[in-house]
Scaffold this active site. Structure first.
Site, PDB file in Angstrom:
ATOM      1  N   ARG A  72       0.802  -1.217   0.000  1.00  0.00           N
ATOM      2  CA  ARG A  72       0.000   0.000   0.000  1.00  0.00           C
ATOM      3  C   ARG A  72       0.839   1.272   0.000  1.00  0.00           C
ATOM      4  O   ARG A  72       0.376   2.315  -0.458  1.00  0.00           O
ATOM      5  CB  ARG A  72      -0.996  -0.029   1.149  1.00  0.00           C
ATOM      6  CG  ARG A  72      -2.074  -1.066   0.883  1.00  0.00           C
ATOM      7  CD  ARG A  72      -3.017  -1.240   2.054  1.00  0.00           C
ATOM      8  NE  ARG A  72      -3.893  -2.357   1.815  1.00  0.00           N
ATOM      9  CZ  ARG A  72      -3.587  -3.619   2.119  1.00  0.00           C
ATOM     10  NH1 ARG A  72      -2.437  -3.905   2.672  1.00  0.00           N
ATOM     11  NH2 ARG A  72      -4.440  -4.584   1.860  1.00  0.00           N
ATOM     12  N   GLU A 109       0.886  -8.403  13.700  1.00  0.00           N
ATOM     13  CA  GLU A 109      -0.184  -8.806  14.618  1.00  0.00           C
ATOM     14  C   GLU A 109      -0.417 -10.305  14.526  1.00  0.00           C
ATOM     15  O   GLU A 109      -0.821 -10.934  15.483  1.00  0.00           O
ATOM     16  CB  GLU A 109      -1.505  -8.116  14.241  1.00  0.00           C
ATOM     17  CG  GLU A 109      -1.545  -6.638  14.505  1.00  0.00           C
ATOM     18  CD  GLU A 109      -2.843  -6.051  14.012  1.00  0.00           C
ATOM     19  OE1 GLU A 109      -3.732  -5.823  14.842  1.00  0.00           O
ATOM     20  OE2 GLU A 109      -2.954  -5.838  12.790  1.00  0.00           O
TER      21      GLU A 109
END
Length: 153
Positions: A72, A109
């Site tokens: 991104r 995560e």
């Protein structure tokens, strides 16, 4: 916090940007609230406003490198680099860059990963800004800063 600290409080562009980001619950795993910025880019005005906010922030800071984290960071980084007169440096997943690279591992995560950069992409004395889509645990951003710091002193 960013908006208030950077004179953007009350900026209508931020509301439009926020509204254009789709939230996908439980992606890529249960408990994650994924912020999908691809929907932001479907509206050219909101996309341009997003880039303009970054350009306004960094245009007079002597930035010589805009480093975009895969994938991104590739969506916004090149436009920002062009607008402020800096070079764009992609920070990629392992095995995606030809030639000599340096690497930095980090925790996500939901696992571990690594980013790489061409060894000659930045020089000592360069001043960099890192572009990514969000900060969750900060692992990717920390890895990018460490990776750039191996060369920029």
């Amino acid at each position: 916090m960013f908006a208030a600290e950077n004179g953007l409080k009350g900026d209508s562009r931020l509301e439009a940007i926020s509204a254009a980001i789709r939230v996908i619950p439980h992606f890529p795993k249960p408990g994650i609230m994924f912020q999908d910025i691809t929907t932001l880019m479907l509206n050219h005005k909101v996309f341009k406003d997003t880039v303009d906010i970054f350009v306004d922030r960094y245009k007079d800071m002597g930035i010589s490198v805009v480093a975009g984290i895969e994938a991104r960071g590739f969506m916004f980084g090149p436009s920002i680099a062009l607008a402020i007169g800096a070079k764009f440096v992609p920070l990629r997943k392992p095995g995606k860059l030809p030639g000599k690279v340096i690497s930095q591992a980090y925790e996500l995560e939901y696992g571990k990963d690594c980013i790489e950069m061409h060894i000659d992409a930045v020089q000592a004395g360069d001043r960099a800004v890192v572009i990514d889509d969000l900060v969750a645990t900060g692992g990717t951003l920390t890895a990018a800063i460490k990776l750039l710091g191996l060369v920029i002193k």
